[in-house]
Design a protein around this motif. Structure first.
Motif, short mmCIF file in Angstrom:
data_model
loop_
_atom_site.label_atom_id
_atom_site.label_comp_id
_atom_site.label_asym_id
_atom_site.label_seq_id
_atom_site.Cartn_x
_atom_site.Cartn_y
_atom_site.Cartn_z
N LEU A 63 0.85 -1.19 0.00
CA LEU A 63 0.00 0.00 0.00
C LEU A 63 0.88 1.24 0.00
O LEU A 63 1.82 1.34 0.80
N VAL B 282 3.99 -1.07 3.55
CA VAL B 282 3.34 0.23 3.37
C VAL B 282 4.40 1.27 3.07
O VAL B 282 5.50 1.25 3.63
N VAL C 99 -0.38 -0.74 8.88
CA VAL C 99 0.65 -1.77 8.76
C VAL C 99 0.22 -2.99 9.56
O VAL C 99 -0.01 -2.92 10.77
N LEU D 84 7.19 -0.65 7.01
CA LEU D 84 6.80 0.69 6.55
C LEU D 84 8.04 1.45 6.11
O LEU D 84 9.04 1.50 6.85
#
Length: 257
Positions: free
Chosen positions: A43, A109, A141, A147
């Protein structure tokens, strides 16, 4: 920064690979972090035209991706790039504010230069709300996920010439050390972090101004818009070289959820 979106100019993204000061070497490092181990879902919040997301998907053939951005032009460009690279079936790009994406979760992410999604509008010229962004990202997350968080910082004490082209305030950003503490408070483990070099910034700023140069080379000096374009180029050059160069920084954090 100066607005380089005059109708006379080509889209500035034609001259840039990234919407952030980022070298190819650093990008490769971020991709490697996000793909070892290989993610299932990726994402990207504030994805721009999705270059980093697409590179992650190229490096992780089993992953699917989703990019979110508020700019229709960026989303259109991202979709075109995905199709051109054979990734159209594995990635979706959505036009919507980040606050509408809180039900999304992924094991990888990305959020680079997009903390304002969860804070005050940029035009309000308020301090960047890192805390709200990190709190929201922590929910996106998945447990044990990763991340990549990149955000603006002060790499040197701000002064009036540096802050004037930005929000005009010393508290708009914080230092890398202060941001690291906020990240830990939000519940992330810092795997590594680094800030951009002046070379990365110089390359980014030169690319940002390049549409002006190309336009001037393609038009007569007495074109009705020529003076406006020359002024846009000079304003941006002065804002950077005489203002925030060496003061405004960008930090990249590789984080474990």
């Amino acid at each position: 920064m100066t607005d380089l979106t005059s109708p006379a100019l080509p889209p500035f993204h034609e001259s840039l690979t990234w919407l952030t000061p980022l070298s190819e070497e650093r990008a490769a490092h971020l991709v490697a972090f996000l793909t070892d181990p290989a993610p299932r879902e990726v994402l990207d919040m504030g994805c721009g035209w999705g270059e980093l997301l697409l590179r992650v998907l190229e490096a992780a053939p089993g992953a699917r991706g989703r990019g979110v951005d508020r700019s229709p032009a960026f989303i259109d460009r991202a979709r075109q790039q995905a199709l051109a690279r054979g990734l159209g079936a594995r990635v979706a790009f959505d036009l919507m504010p980040g606050m509408e994406a809180q039900d999304l979760r992924a094991d990888a992410v990305i959020c680079i230069g997009a903390s304002q999604i969860w804070g005050s509008p940029v035009e309000d010229a308020q301090p960047l709300d890192y805390t709200s962004a990190l709190r929201a990202l922590r929910e996106l997350v998945q447990p044990g996920g990763r991340l990549v968080y990149g955000e603006a910082i002060w790499m040197a004490p701000p002064h009036p010439a540096a802050t004037a082209p930005l929000a005009g305030r010393d508290d708009e950003y914080i230092t890398q050390d202060a941001l690291r503490e906020l990240i830990r408070t939000a519940g992330f483990d810092v795997v590594d972090d680094d800030e951009t070099s002046l070379e990365e910034w110089d390359t980014f700023e030169a690319g940002f101004r390049e549409p002006c140069i190309r336009w001037l080379e393609a038009h007569d000096a007495d074109h009705p818009a020529a003076e406006q374009v020359r002024q846009q180029h000079e304003d941006q050059r002065a804002a950077y070289e005489d203002g925030y160069r060496g003061v405004l920084g960008m930090a990249y954090f590789c984080l474990q959820g």
